[in-house]
Write a protein that holds these residues in place. Structure first.
Motif, mmCIF file in Angstrom:
data_model
loop_
_atom_site.group_PDB
_atom_site.id
_atom_site.type_symbol
_atom_site.label_atom_id
_atom_site.label_comp_id
_atom_site.label_asym_id
_atom_site.label_seq_id
_atom_site.Cartn_x
_atom_site.Cartn_y
_atom_site.Cartn_z
ATOM 1 N N ILE A 119 0.829 -1.209 0.000
ATOM 2 C CA ILE A 119 0.000 0.000 0.000
ATOM 3 C C ILE A 119 0.862 1.258 0.000
ATOM 4 O O ILE A 119 0.592 2.211 -0.751
ATOM 5 C CB ILE A 119 -0.961 0.005 1.210
ATOM 6 N N PHE A 120 1.916 1.283 0.815
ATOM 7 C CA PHE A 120 2.803 2.446 0.869
ATOM 8 C C PHE A 120 3.453 2.745 -0.487
ATOM 9 O O PHE A 120 3.409 3.894 -0.960
ATOM 10 C CB PHE A 120 3.872 2.241 1.948
ATOM 11 N N PRO A 121 4.059 1.750 -1.163
ATOM 12 C CA PRO A 121 4.636 2.046 -2.486
ATOM 13 C C PRO A 121 3.598 2.506 -3.502
ATOM 14 O O PRO A 121 3.892 3.364 -4.342
ATOM 15 C CB PRO A 121 5.266 0.702 -2.901
ATOM 16 N N LEU A 122 2.396 1.935 -3.444
ATOM 17 C CA LEU A 122 1.342 2.354 -4.370
ATOM 18 C C LEU A 122 0.946 3.811 -4.130
ATOM 19 O O LEU A 122 0.728 4.577 -5.077
ATOM 20 C CB LEU A 122 0.120 1.449 -4.220
ATOM 21 N N ALA A 123 0.853 4.194 -2.858
ATOM 22 C CA ALA A 123 0.519 5.583 -2.523
ATOM 23 C C ALA A 123 1.617 6.521 -3.025
ATOM 24 O O ALA A 123 1.332 7.582 -3.607
ATOM 25 C CB ALA A 123 0.340 5.732 -1.010
ATOM 26 N N LEU A 124 2.867 6.139 -2.816
ATOM 27 C CA LEU A 124 3.987 6.980 -3.229
ATOM 28 C C LEU A 124 4.064 7.082 -4.756
ATOM 29 O O LEU A 124 4.292 8.177 -5.307
ATOM 30 C CB LEU A 124 5.297 6.405 -2.681
ATOM 31 N N ALA A 125 3.848 5.974 -5.436
ATOM 32 C CA ALA A 125 3.898 5.975 -6.905
ATOM 33 C C ALA A 125 2.785 6.839 -7.494
ATOM 34 O O ALA A 125 3.012 7.606 -8.447
ATOM 35 C CB ALA A 125 3.793 4.545 -7.432
ATOM 36 N N SER A 126 1.578 6.727 -6.944
ATOM 37 C CA SER A 126 0.467 7.542 -7.455
ATOM 38 C C SER A 126 0.685 9.015 -7.148
ATOM 39 O O SER A 126 0.289 9.885 -7.928
ATOM 40 C CB SER A 126 -0.863 7.051 -6.878
ATOM 41 N N ALA A 127 1.343 9.314 -6.028
ATOM 42 C CA ALA A 127 1.670 10.706 -5.696
ATOM 43 C C ALA A 127 2.665 11.275 -6.703
ATOM 44 O O ALA A 127 2.519 12.410 -7.176
ATOM 45 C CB ALA A 127 2.235 10.794 -4.280
ATOM 46 N N PHE A 128 3.700 10.491 -7.025
ATOM 47 C CA PHE A 128 4.679 10.911 -8.021
ATOM 48 C C PHE A 128 3.999 11.197 -9.364
ATOM 49 O O PHE A 128 4.247 12.232 -10.004
ATOM 50 C CB PHE A 128 5.743 9.828 -8.216
ATOM 51 N N ALA A 129 3.163 10.265 -9.796
ATOM 52 C CA ALA A 129 2.482 10.419 -11.085
ATOM 53 C C ALA A 129 1.584 11.656 -11.086
ATOM 54 O O ALA A 129 1.516 12.389 -12.085
ATOM 55 C CB ALA A 129 1.666 9.170 -11.395
ATOM 56 N N PHE A 130 0.920 11.899 -9.968
ATOM 57 C CA PHE A 130 0.044 13.071 -9.886
ATOM 58 C C PHE A 130 0.850 14.360 -10.024
ATOM 59 O O PHE A 130 0.483 15.251 -10.801
ATOM 60 C CB PHE A 130 -0.717 13.065 -8.564
ATOM 61 N N HIS A 131 1.925 14.471 -9.278
ATOM 62 C CA HIS A 131 2.719 15.703 -9.328
ATOM 63 C C HIS A 131 3.403 15.878 -10.683
ATOM 64 O O HIS A 131 3.569 17.012 -11.153
ATOM 65 C CB HIS A 131 3.764 15.698 -8.213
ATOM 66 N N LEU A 132 3.783 14.791 -11.310
ATOM 67 C CA LEU A 132 4.493 14.866 -12.587
ATOM 68 C C LEU A 132 3.550 15.185 -13.747
ATOM 69 O O LEU A 132 3.843 16.071 -14.570
ATOM 70 C CB LEU A 132 5.234 13.556 -12.851
ATOM 71 N N PHE A 133 2.417 14.476 -13.820
ATOM 72 C CA PHE A 133 1.555 14.579 -14.991
ATOM 73 C C PHE A 133 0.275 15.398 -14.773
ATOM 74 O O PHE A 133 -0.251 15.961 -15.734
ATOM 75 C CB PHE A 133 1.147 13.175 -15.472
ATOM 76 N N CYS A 134 -0.224 15.425 -13.552
ATOM 77 C CA CYS A 134 -1.589 15.907 -13.350
ATOM 78 C C CYS A 134 -1.711 17.268 -12.672
ATOM 79 O O CYS A 134 -2.572 18.074 -13.049
ATOM 80 C CB CYS A 134 -2.378 14.884 -12.512
ATOM 81 N N ARG A 135 -0.919 17.516 -11.650
ATOM 82 C CA ARG A 135 -1.144 18.663 -10.762
ATOM 83 C C ARG A 135 -1.307 19.981 -11.505
ATOM 84 O O ARG A 135 -2.345 20.652 -11.396
ATOM 85 C CB ARG A 135 -0.003 18.753 -9.766
ATOM 86 N N ASN A 136 -0.315 20.369 -12.268
ATOM 87 C CA ASN A 136 -0.346 21.671 -12.924
ATOM 88 C C ASN A 136 -1.430 21.762 -13.992
ATOM 89 O O ASN A 136 -2.049 22.816 -14.182
ATOM 90 C CB ASN A 136 1.020 21.996 -13.535
ATOM 91 N N ILE A 137 -1.660 20.656 -14.682
ATOM 92 C CA ILE A 137 -2.687 20.652 -15.722
ATOM 93 C C ILE A 137 -4.065 20.837 -15.098
ATOM 94 O O ILE A 137 -4.901 21.598 -15.615
ATOM 95 C CB ILE A 137 -2.616 19.341 -16.530
ATOM 96 N N ILE A 138 -4.313 20.158 -13.980
ATOM 97 C CA ILE A 138 -5.601 20.321 -13.300
ATOM 98 C C ILE A 138 -5.763 21.745 -12.788
ATOM 99 O O ILE A 138 -6.825 22.373 -12.971
ATOM 100 C CB ILE A 138 -5.733 19.312 -12.146
ATOM 101 N N ILE A 139 -4.725 22.284 -12.158
ATOM 102 C CA ILE A 139 -4.798 23.646 -11.631
ATOM 103 C C ILE A 139 -5.056 24.651 -12.760
ATOM 104 O O ILE A 139 -5.876 25.573 -12.616
ATOM 105 C CB ILE A 139 -3.509 24.008 -10.864
ATOM 106 N N ASP A 140 -4.391 24.474 -13.895
ATOM 107 C CA ASP A 140 -4.573 25.387 -15.028
ATOM 108 C C ASP A 140 -5.997 25.357 -15.575
ATOM 109 O O ASP A 140 -6.438 26.337 -16.201
ATOM 110 C CB ASP A 140 -3.602 25.035 -16.163
ATOM 111 N N ASN A 141 -6.711 24.264 -15.345
ATOM 112 C CA ASN A 141 -8.055 24.124 -15.891
ATOM 113 C C ASN A 141 -9.158 24.309 -14.850
ATOM 114 O O ASN A 141 -10.323 24.027 -15.131
ATOM 115 C CB ASN A 141 -8.198 22.763 -16.573
#
Length: 255
Positions: free
Chosen positions: A61-83
């Protein structure tokens, strides 16, 4: 709780009170990750396959949480905020320059403990939600009232009463700590470009939901559970898929 996202609400008071002690990223994704086994599998989704022992928490569970956090910050965060609508875009704009990788290197222990704390809080809330034994509640009400109707209503309440209550509390906390200051219909206005982003997000969600419905083992006795879980998992997948599509498009678009 039936609505995975409502778990986020319970970590927001902690974030507000002890902001310097916890990582908000760790708290958010730690609060979601314990449900990944239900959300992202194609077999019966009524029951968990995670064991929730120390080994599972630390090495799955811990690695899955960390991996999804990385993916969110890399691919999603700024794009979501911009929209986001203008008011909320201004509210979260400060986070667009946040470098999660650098932060993790400097504060790995804080992020890790935040994830683990949120996982344990998630499990505690789930335990509270399922504190009632629905069958025992049904039998008690049947003996007390001698009415099958009342007993069946009590049985449904035993299954869904506390989970729905805790979910509503979680969503209220999200509203209270993140949105109540700026919430109004006029503040939800978006432009055409932003509308297209959210439209494709909804489209991806519907597409993934239909796909999951077609290939997943459905428990018809708990069909409402299947619908909620399918929509939640499809929306999560849609967030990453849509943002990844936009991220690749931005990277390959001619200057």
């Amino acid at each position: 709780m039936p609505f995975t996202f409502s778990h986020i609400g319970f970590i927001l008071p902690i974030k507000k009170k002890w902001k310097s002690k916890f990582s908000i990223t760790g708290l958010v994704f730690g609060s979601l990750a314990p449900d990944y086994d239900i959300l992202f599998r194609l077999t019966n989704v009524r029951f968990h396959i995670f064991q929730y022992d120390i080994k599972t928490i630390l090495f799955l569970i811990f690695p899955l949480a960390l991996a999804s956090a990385f993916a969110f910050h890399l691919f999603c965060r700024n794009i979501i905020i911009d929209n986001l609508p203008a008011v909320y875009r201004l509210q979260y704009r400060q986070h667009t320059s946040f470098n999660f990788t650098s932060f993790l290197k400097k504060h790995f222990l804080r992020v890790s403990l935040s994830i683990i704390f949120a996982i344990l809080l998630h499990l505690f809330l789930d335990f509270m939600c399922h504190f009632l034994n629905a069958y025992q509640v049904k039998m008690f009400m049947l003996q007390f009232s001698d009415s099958d109707i009342i007993a069946n209503v009590a049985y449904v309440f035993g299954i869904y009463g506390l989970p729905i209550l805790f979910s509503l509390i979680g969503f209220y906390l999200i509203y209270k700590y993140e949105y109540h200051k700026h919430f109004s219909i006029k503040n939800l206005a978006i432009n055409k470009k932003q509308f297209l982003f959210w439209f494709t997000m909804v489209l991806f969600t519907i597409l993934f939901s239909i796909l999951k419905f077609l290939i997943t083992e459905v428990d018809h006795e708990f069909f409402i559970d299947f619908i909620i879980i399918s929509l939640t998992s499809s929306f999560l997948v849609a967030i990453y898929a849509n943002c990844l599509f936009y991220y690749i498009f931005q990277k390959t678009k001619p200057i």
